[in-house]
Every structure is written in structure tokens, then in C-alpha cells.
Design a protein around this motif. Structure first.
Motif, PDB file in Angstrom:
ATOM      1  N   LYS A  27       0.823  -1.227   0.000  1.00  0.00           N
ATOM      2  CA  LYS A  27       0.000   0.000   0.000  1.00  0.00           C
ATOM      3  C   LYS A  27       0.848   1.265   0.000  1.00  0.00           C
ATOM      4  N   TYR A  28       2.111   1.114   0.383  1.00  0.00           N
ATOM      5  CA  TYR A  28       2.962   2.297   0.542  1.00  0.00           C
ATOM      6  C   TYR A  28       4.012   2.475  -0.544  1.00  0.00           C
ATOM      7  N   VAL A  29       4.570   1.369  -1.033  1.00  0.00           N
ATOM      8  CA  VAL A  29       5.693   1.492  -1.964  1.00  0.00           C
ATOM      9  C   VAL A  29       5.228   1.721  -3.401  1.00  0.00           C
ATOM     10  N   THR A  30       6.173   2.161  -4.238  1.00  0.00           N
ATOM     11  CA  THR A  30       5.855   2.363  -5.655  1.00  0.00           C
ATOM     12  C   THR A  30       6.561   1.338  -6.540  1.00  0.00           C
ATOM     13  N   SER A  31       7.541   0.618  -5.973  1.00  0.00           N
ATOM     14  CA  SER A  31       8.224  -0.448  -6.715  1.00  0.00           C
ATOM     15  C   SER A  31       8.469  -1.649  -5.801  1.00  0.00           C
ATOM     16  N   ALA A  32       8.300  -2.853  -6.358  1.00  0.00           N
ATOM     17  CA  ALA A  32       8.500  -4.083  -5.595  1.00  0.00           C
ATOM     18  C   ALA A  32       9.626  -4.903  -6.228  1.00  0.00           C
ATOM     19  N   ASN A  33      10.594  -5.304  -5.397  1.00  0.00           N
ATOM     20  CA  ASN A  33      11.686  -6.170  -5.863  1.00  0.00           C
ATOM     21  C   ASN A  33      11.318  -7.609  -5.495  1.00  0.00           C
ATOM     22  N   ILE A  34      11.016  -8.412  -6.496  1.00  0.00           N
ATOM     23  CA  ILE A  34      10.460  -9.747  -6.221  1.00  0.00           C
ATOM     24  C   ILE A  34      11.531 -10.819  -6.355  1.00  0.00           C
ATOM     25  N   ALA A  35      11.704 -11.577  -5.260  1.00  0.00           N
ATOM     26  CA  ALA A  35      12.704 -12.655  -5.232  1.00  0.00           C
ATOM     27  C   ALA A  35      12.388 -13.693  -6.302  1.00  0.00           C
ATOM     28  N   CYS A  36      13.438 -14.325  -6.836  1.00  0.00           N
ATOM     29  CA  CYS A  36      13.316 -15.155  -8.038  1.00  0.00           C
ATOM     30  C   CYS A  36      13.680 -16.623  -7.801  1.00  0.00           C
ATOM     31  N   GLY A  37      13.668 -17.080  -6.551  1.00  0.00           N
ATOM     32  CA  GLY A  37      13.876 -18.510  -6.320  1.00  0.00           C
ATOM     33  C   GLY A  37      15.294 -18.917  -5.983  1.00  0.00           C
ATOM     34  N   LYS A  48       2.013 -15.071  -7.060  1.00  0.00           N
ATOM     35  CA  LYS A  48       1.086 -14.318  -6.204  1.00  0.00           C
ATOM     36  C   LYS A  48       1.599 -12.907  -5.919  1.00  0.00           C
ATOM     37  N   THR A  49       2.907 -12.776  -5.793  1.00  0.00           N
ATOM     38  CA  THR A  49       3.463 -11.459  -5.511  1.00  0.00           C
ATOM     39  C   THR A  49       3.318 -10.550  -6.728  1.00  0.00           C
ATOM     40  N   VAL A  50       3.502 -11.114  -7.920  1.00  0.00           N
ATOM     41  CA  VAL A  50       3.271 -10.339  -9.143  1.00  0.00           C
ATOM     42  C   VAL A  50       1.811  -9.905  -9.211  1.00  0.00           C
ATOM     43  N   GLN A  51       0.897 -10.824  -8.906  1.00  0.00           N
ATOM     44  CA  GLN A  51      -0.536 -10.490  -8.938  1.00  0.00           C
ATOM     45  C   GLN A  51      -0.856  -9.346  -7.979  1.00  0.00           C
ATOM     46  N   ARG A  52      -0.317  -9.440  -6.762  1.00  0.00           N
ATOM     47  CA  ARG A  52      -0.576  -8.389  -5.770  1.00  0.00           C
ATOM     48  C   ARG A  52       0.012  -7.048  -6.183  1.00  0.00           C
ATOM     49  N   ALA A  53       1.229  -7.101  -6.734  1.00  0.00           N
ATOM     50  CA  ALA A  53       1.866  -5.852  -7.160  1.00  0.00           C
ATOM     51  C   ALA A  53       1.033  -5.188  -8.259  1.00  0.00           C
ATOM     52  N   LEU A  54       0.520  -6.003  -9.170  1.00  0.00           N
ATOM     53  CA  LEU A  54      -0.322  -5.450 -10.242  1.00  0.00           C
ATOM     54  C   LEU A  54      -1.600  -4.850  -9.674  1.00  0.00           C
ATOM     55  N   GLU A  55      -2.215  -5.531  -8.711  1.00  0.00           N
ATOM     56  CA  GLU A  55      -3.426  -5.010  -8.071  1.00  0.00           C
ATOM     57  C   GLU A  55      -3.185  -3.645  -7.440  1.00  0.00           C
ATOM     58  N   HIS A  56      -1.991  -3.486  -6.857  1.00  0.00           N
ATOM     59  CA  HIS A  56      -1.678  -2.221  -6.193  1.00  0.00           C
ATOM     60  C   HIS A  56      -1.002  -1.220  -7.131  1.00  0.00           C
ATOM     61  N   ASN A  57      -0.888  -1.607  -8.408  1.00  0.00           N
ATOM     62  CA  ASN A  57      -0.305  -0.698  -9.400  1.00  0.00           C
ATOM     63  C   ASN A  57       1.129  -0.295  -9.023  1.00  0.00           C
ATOM     64  N   VAL A  58       1.867  -1.254  -8.521  1.00  0.00           N
ATOM     65  CA  VAL A  58       3.233  -1.009  -8.085  1.00  0.00           C
ATOM     66  C   VAL A  58       4.200  -1.544  -9.157  1.00  0.00           C
ATOM     67  N   GLY A  59       5.251  -0.804  -9.458  1.00  0.00           N
ATOM     68  CA  GLY A  59       6.240  -1.235 -10.452  1.00  0.00           C
ATOM     69  C   GLY A  59       6.897  -2.544 -10.041  1.00  0.00           C
ATOM     70  N   ILE A  60       7.064  -3.461 -10.995  1.00  0.00           N
ATOM     71  CA  ILE A  60       7.573  -4.802 -10.681  1.00  0.00           C
ATOM     72  C   ILE A  60       9.030  -4.940 -11.108  1.00  0.00           C
ATOM     73  N   GLY A  61       9.838  -5.413 -10.163  1.00  0.00           N
ATOM     74  CA  GLY A  61      11.242  -5.642 -10.476  1.00  0.00           C
ATOM     75  C   GLY A  61      11.662  -7.047 -10.138  1.00  0.00           C
ATOM     76  N   ALA A  62      12.641  -7.571 -10.884  1.00  0.00           N
ATOM     77  CA  ALA A  62      13.261  -8.843 -10.542  1.00  0.00           C
ATOM     78  C   ALA A  62      14.329  -8.582  -9.488  1.00  0.00           C
ATOM     79  N   HIS A  63      14.450  -9.490  -8.545  1.00  0.00           N
ATOM     80  CA  HIS A  63      15.365  -9.305  -7.413  1.00  0.00           C
ATOM     81  C   HIS A  63      16.280 -10.536  -7.343  1.00  0.00           C
ATOM     82  N   PRO A  64      17.178 -10.678  -8.326  1.00  0.00           N
ATOM     83  CA  PRO A  64      18.011 -11.882  -8.389  1.00  0.00           C
ATOM     84  C   PRO A  64      19.046 -11.909  -7.275  1.00  0.00           C
ATOM     85  N   GLY A  65      19.312 -13.109  -6.755  1.00  0.00           N
ATOM     86  CA  GLY A  65      20.274 -13.258  -5.669  1.00  0.00           C
ATOM     87  C   GLY A  65      21.220 -14.405  -5.899  1.00  0.00           C
TER      88      GLY A  65
END
Lengths: 257, 257, 257, 257
Positions: A27-37, A48-65
Motif C-alpha cells: 500500500k505504501y511502496v511504488t516499486s517491488a523487488n520480487i525474489a526469483c527462487g 502471487k506477488t506479481v498479482q498483488r503488485a499489479l493489483e496495487h499498481n506497483v512497479g515490478i522488479g526482478a530481485h536476483p540473488g
């Protein structure tokens, strides 16, 4: 006008293991760094995290580790440049699978933990990562520590880059973060943390532990998604930034080369 | 005119561990099923295998498997439909990362080992996999055992499907493969193996162990990439097929819905 | 005099991921089943859990599972008897490493999740597991579902066995647990759950969903270590058992062949 | 009289992946370092390798590595001392499971790859490993690079230690191995390799790349179990050592504190 992006690591749950309060922090952020496994995350969590980020209109990023679930990607590993390139392509590709199937668009890439820290100082590693991001999609925004080798490498590669700052960490005169091993590494006072960030945004300056001011670029601020006060601080900083006349916006909407 | 695709599993090495004689077998096949890091394969192996397939002008497929490196994806696991969908999207996405960065185009998807066998008989699982493939890219060709639930599910989903046959396995009257636990499961004689395939292609018939003929569709033949005689057999079957007037072509070039 | 053991799964955290309220639940139970790094657990978690169990004077058991961290060992996998034997030896050995270094003594072995359920019905698998336990140490107590193939296999192998019952699950006329897919699988009322257990202990009877009574052996009761009401229930059941004149004791102190 | 142990890494296969010619090399060596499932090895491979070593009357050692199958334990990782201690206890325990069930006795522990190299120079890490070995069983022999921190730590801990030398590597004046990145790191000539080793054993001297002689302790020589000439060299060195009047014996039979 001052604009800044607010990002948070997300989708770091794994199987039955849960980390982070993603639903609330979105609800607060504008970009989400999503872990990739690799350091965290699994396919179902990613979707599910991609779905939620889209629902909240938050920019989606890959977060490779790094490939180190047991260490949460925080233990430096001596990987080759080729291994770095390949594991970044792999992880971006995997996340992109879900972004595509969910009808979204991948906005950015932010390396995680030890990979992020290593790439801040290691030029060949930084270049390998920047090239991987560029080769997958030259329109992606590469996140790196403000003033780091990673930001430089992204710039040289022809990528849009986002200089990231931390609200809750103190800075050294050379622009690096004070090591967590030092007693004064963390800023625990919310007001002080936000003051530091606002000055970075408005004056492009930060006061160092050596009691000097240095220049600093800011495109995005990293906040944390777990821990006791994560949601409180997210609420506090977003309010404070807005009250200071700073606009919060997803990085992809305002960043230029 | 008779056309058939010849496919082989590839890129199944992992780290310092090597399996398969990919470089040699690529001279014979028209499609390559590339492991995606779950049952086998790692990012560097995936990249190199994509590069080699492109050099040999061989159609590139994702070869997603169960998350079981120790069992090489051959041990059936009781996964949910959602898990199947998600792990297929993940693995296709990861491979697509390398196909994109290397300037290629993903042609097909073939589930591996236990996932392939389970999807041959389990309709909900087959549908979950077909939907995953379709959602990533509706132009992908889905490989399944000829007559299987997977081929049916792919068809219903609106995908192009490729019915796969095995030259070195005997068939049951219901169209299934004779279990490897049975003494007569394998056809070890090269001549006999190729005769069976040629009849499948030209007459759409196969002779079963119950001594009857059944109808069978053939779009692609699976051959093996490791083992003593793999290269010999690849050489033998490609010659024999050509001498019988059968054209070998990548599935993407001739398959229609 | 009635004696029963109260056991709980433990040490199921992994790296930065935390599951279970081990510290609190250890105050109530008499035996701890400690994960061994396959379905859950990591070396540091194992060591700390062994230390805590010793501090609380709780019997220590190995809790070997399937090699499936993503599925928490709950997804049945088609493993061979040899693989089962080997993975049980491996995991018991690993845990024994910590029991030895911490100056304790391994009391029992309880297979986890899908491995426990598969071994309840699959005789060859049950025998492979029982043999593994016996070969490591013939003095170990093997836990199995009351009336299961695993208990029988342990008995045949010459091991001491502990018949386990569940307070919060309903039973079928054949002695099996009602599948979790059925609406009446769980007993959510604490009072009812404890009544069922006390009758099992005192009368060796349980009332089935088919409205009949069947005989049942009880040496140990399984309770859960996570979830909202875990600690409340642990407190409730231990009080109720004591008030009913039932002694709670670690299985190793009272079990005989 | 001169005695030396000849050791080789073994049991490094994983699932369907095979590495090393263990069966053949066991005819030559006197000690086997058996992988424990972290950098390589799986339970079934471990069991079979223990069985073979017992058949050949070869001393059995645990060969614990970093948790990095993809990198074969060769990529340095920044692990804490506690993590090192715990992962060594875990792996020794797991191997000991098989040694116990097969009726053998664990003789020694030799860390693998990057863990071995890191422990040669990093005193706290070396001490954590030595303590883990001692806590599992104070009678175990700890292998370390001759002159290394690991040998010193083992000695201080009260363990018997074995100083290991390499026949096929050149030495620096400070006693360290010449880095593999240097052109003169390897001795590829078999005769020269064996001469270096014989001099080490008889004179306790080695000639360095700086053209000086330094003192060196030798209790055990490491040879390789895979690669083209592994078996040839094993044959060659064992003959040459015997012809020089050097006795080959398992370390446990002659080492003293």
C-alpha cells in the motif's frame, strides 16, 4: 518538483515458510523487488506477488540473488563473471514468465543482498550484471547503490539506472554505507531517518559520520518489509515525503537515461 | 510427403557434472529439449546449450521437470495443479531468458520424465501444464506422448501439439508404452526400432505387444543423447528415415493446429 | 498406572525462515522430533534445538523427511526402498552428530509428513525404514501411526516401537485417520480432543466416524508446535492428562519391546 | 623407516551424475575422503562408497564441503565460524551413519575445496572446524595442508593431524601452493611429481618456485580420482614410492599426536 520511488524487497517466502508483510507494505511502496527462487521465493510465491503488485499498481522488479537459500543470499560467494551473468539472466527470465502470464510489464532489476553489495564495489561483476539486464531487455531500469560501480556499469551499458539510498543507514565520506558491524551503522529514529532522506532528495547531500557533507543522487529509497516497525515506518515516511512536497512515483514513470 | 521432427533431451549437465553428448547429437536432431534447472541443468549449461542449438539451427524447447535433482526428475511427486502450473511457467521463463539474450525463438515445451508420464494420464495435471504453456506464449508447440491426456489438453487449450513416439519402446494395445519393468519394454535392435517408426509415420499404425495393430499419430520422435550407442543410433535413424523418403524438419516449421 | 509420551515436531526453521514456537512448546512435551535438513531444518537450527531439548530434559528424536524443502516433506514421492533406507540413515546420522557433540543420547526416530504416511501403508517402505533405524542403533524407538505397517515393521525388525495417536484427528473403522480432504477430519474442540485421547489411553478404544469402537494402542500423542492455539492446547492437554491420573514421560523411559 | 598415507577424494557422484573412477582408484590409495552431500555425494553414493572402501581395507574419512553443489564446493563463501562448526558436525554425522551401519570405523576428516583452502589461512575458521571434529570424536585425524592454520588448529585442539602435500603442485617460499592462475602451478610430469614427493618424505624438504628449499611435513599425499591419467598416475606413484622403500599405510595406523 521532486519525485522519488519507494522500493521494498518482496516475495521472499518459500514453501511453507513466510517472511515479510507484503500485502500491507504494497500500500505504501511504488516499486517491488520480487525474489526469483535463488536466495528466496518459489514459483507460487512469485506468481502471487506479481498479482498483488499489479493489483496495487506497483512497479515490478526482478530481485536476483546468489544461489544460497540457507544464507538468504547474504553470504558473499566468489562467483565468476559468467556465472553472475547467467544467474541474473535465469532469474529475470523466470520472473518475467509470471509478469507475462499475469499481463504485466517488468520495470526494473535490483540484485539482492551480497550480490548487490559485491556489485557496488567490483567493476567486472557489476558489468556482468548490467550486461545481463541489458541483454534481456534494454528498457529495464537497473537499481544500484548511489555512487556504486553497479550504477556506473549500468550507465555505461546504456541502461536507465536508479540510484538507491537507505533511510535507516549512515554514510561514510566515500559514499559507502557504514558497515553493520559499526555501532553507528543504523538510524533507528524515524524522524532522523526521514530527515536524511528528504535532504538527499531536495539538496542531493548527505551528512556523513565523518561530519562532512557529500553529494548523493537519489532516485529510489529502500524500505524494509519485515520486522516490528516496518509498516509503521512505511506509513510514516510516505506521509512525511508527501508533506514535504515530494511526489512518490514508480521509477519507470520518471527515470531517464 | 512425410515429415517428422527428431527431438532429444539436452543441457542436462549440472555444475561440474556432465551428462549427454549434446555437441554430437545436435548434428542429427531437429529439436532440442533443454533442461531448465529443476531436474537438471544450470544457468551456464542452459546458455551454452541454447547457443549450440542455434548454431546447428535446431528448434529450441523448454524441458521443465520436477524439482528433484537427486532423482533426475524421474520420481513421481504428488504436486498440485497450481504447483505444476507455476513450476512450468518458472522454467519456461528461465529458459526464455537465454533464448531471448541469444537472439533465438522458443519453439516448444516438453515436460520431462515423471512430469511427462504423469501428465500423460492425469487430466487436471495435463490441463494445468497446457495452460501454463499457453499463458506464456500461445504460439509454443506442446509435446506429449501420442494419444495422451497432455496432447488432448494442449489441443483443448488452443495450442499446437506434437504427438511424440519412441522408436525404442514397445506399445500396449491402449496406446501406452510398455512399462520398463516388463522384459519386453525395450527394442534394442536398431533395425527393428526404425522399422516401427517408419510404419508409424507412413501408416499411422504400430504393432502392440498384444499382437494387434493400433492407430498412432506421429509428429516427433524422441531419441536419447547419452549411452553407448546414442550417436550410432542417431546416425542410423536419420539415414534410414531419409532413405525412406521421410523429411526431417523442426516441428515449428510444419506443425499446424 | 497409565503412562504416555507427548511428542511434537521441532527444529523446522531454515536459515532466516522461522516456523514453530519450539521454546514454549518444550515446556509441555516429553519427546521432540527434530528435523534433519531434508524437509526442514539446517545444521545451526538442529544444534540449537538439541541444546534446548536437553535443557528441558525432553527425549530427542530424529525426524527424517523427504528431500523436498519446497513442499515441507508433505508431497508423496515415489522413492525406492534403497533410497528410503539411505536417506533415513543419512538424516539420523546427521542429527546424531549434534546429539553426540552436545552430550545427549538419541531416543527415537519418527519419519515426517509424507514419509510417515507412506510408511503407514507401504510394507516394503516401512521395512526399509525400520531396518535403517535398527542398523544405526537397535536401541532406538521407532514411532509410527498406531496399527500401521511401520509399527509392524519395527516390531519385526526387533526395535522398540511407539504407537502414535492424534488428539485432533478423527479415525476410520480400519484404524486409519480420516483424510484431511473430508469435512470431519479434524477435531477442533479442545475438550473433545482430549476426551478422545484419554479414552484411548485408559480403554485402548477410539470411536470412529462410522460410529463404532475400535481397539487402538497408544504410547505417544502428537501435538502441534505452530499455529494460533498450539501453546494453549499444549497447556490444556497436559493439565487434563495429569488430572486424569495419566503420567507424562519420555518414551524411552517406559517403552519395552 | 618412511611411512606415508595416500588419499583421494571419493563418492562425489550425485544421483544420475557420475564423477570419479572410485572403484579403480581404491586399489591404490590407503585413505578415502568421502563427500557428505553438501558439495557432492548423496546418501546412496555415500553408502556404496563406504562399502567399497571397507572391501579394499582403505581408511575412511568424512569430506565435508560448502553447501554449493552447483559450484562443487570450490567457490569461497563467507560463512560464520558457527556455520562452519555446524555444517562440519552435520556432514561428519551423516557419513558416520553409514560407517556405523556398514560396521566400519571413521578414521579422519578432510575439508573439501574452498573450505579446505579457506581453513588453511583463516585461523578462526580453522579452529571452528577443528573443534567440530574434536567434539564429534577426539580420536579422528584432521587433514590439513602442510603448514596451514588448519593443522595448527587441530594440534591445539588436541587432535591427531595429518599434514597433506600435493605431488602435482608447485610450492611457494611461504609453504603455500602456487595459485592455479600462475603458469607454473602444476607439475604435469609424473616423474618430477613423484621426485618432489619422495624428497618431501625422506628429507622433509621441498624446492620452491623461488628456487629455495623449505621444510615441509608429510603424512599424507593427495592424488586425484578423475581425469585422463588418474589411474595411470596412481599406479605410477604407488610403485615408485614402494621402490624407494616408502611404506604406504592408512593414516590411522601410524599417526600420533
Amino acid at each position: 518538483m521532486h519525485i522519488v520511488d519507494l522500493n521494498c524487497d518482496m516475495g521472499e517466502s518459500f514453501g511453507r515458510y513466510t517472511i515479510g508483510r507484503d500485502e500491507e507494505i504494497l500500500k505504501y511502496v511504488t516499486s517491488a523487488n520480487i525474489a526469483c527462487g535463488y536466495h528466496a521465493g518459489d514459483p507460487t510465491t512469485m506468481k502471487k506477488t506479481v498479482q498483488r503488485a499489479l493489483e496495487h499498481n506497483v512497479g515490478i522488479g526482478a530481485h536476483p540473488g546468489l544461489p544460497d537459500l540457507a544464507g538468504f543470499g547474504r553470504r558473499p560467494m566468489d562467483i565468476s563473471e559468467e556465472e553472475a551473468y547467467d544467474m541474473v539472466v535465469y532469474q529475470i527470465g523466470a520472473l518475467k514468465g509470471f509478469v507475462d502470464t499475469e499481463g504485466g510489464r517488468l520495470q526494473h532489476v535490483k540484485p539482492h543482498g551480497a550480490l548487490f553489495n559485491m556489485a557496488a564495489k567490483d567493476q567486472p561483476l557489476a558489468r556482468a550484471i548490467a550486461k545481463a539486464v541489458y541483454d534481456v531487455d534494454p528498457e529495464l531500469v537497473l537499481f544500484g547503490l548511489a555512487g556504486s560501480e553497479l550504477v556506473k556499469a549500468g550507465h555505461e551499458q546504456g541502461l536507465k539506472t536508479a540510484s538507491e539510498v537507505f533511510s535507516d543507514r549512515t554514510y561514510q565520506q566515500d559514499g559507502s554505507l557504514t558497515s553493520r558491524r559499526e555501532p553507528n551503522a543504523l538510524i533507528t529514529d524515524h524522524e532522523q531517518a526521514v530527515e536524511q532522506v528528504i535532504r538527499m532528495i531536495k539538496e542531493n547531500k548527505v551528512h556523513t559520520v565523518q561530519d562532512t557533507d557529500i553529494d548523493i543522487d537519489v532516485h529510489t529509497i529502500c524500505i524494509h518489509g519485515d520486522g516490528e516497525s516496518a509498516i509503521d515506518f512505511a506509513n510514516y515516511i510516505t506521509k512525511a515525503l508527501k508533506e514535504s512536497g515530494i511526489t512518490l512515483q514508480s521509477i519507470g514513470e520518471f527515470i531517464t537515461k
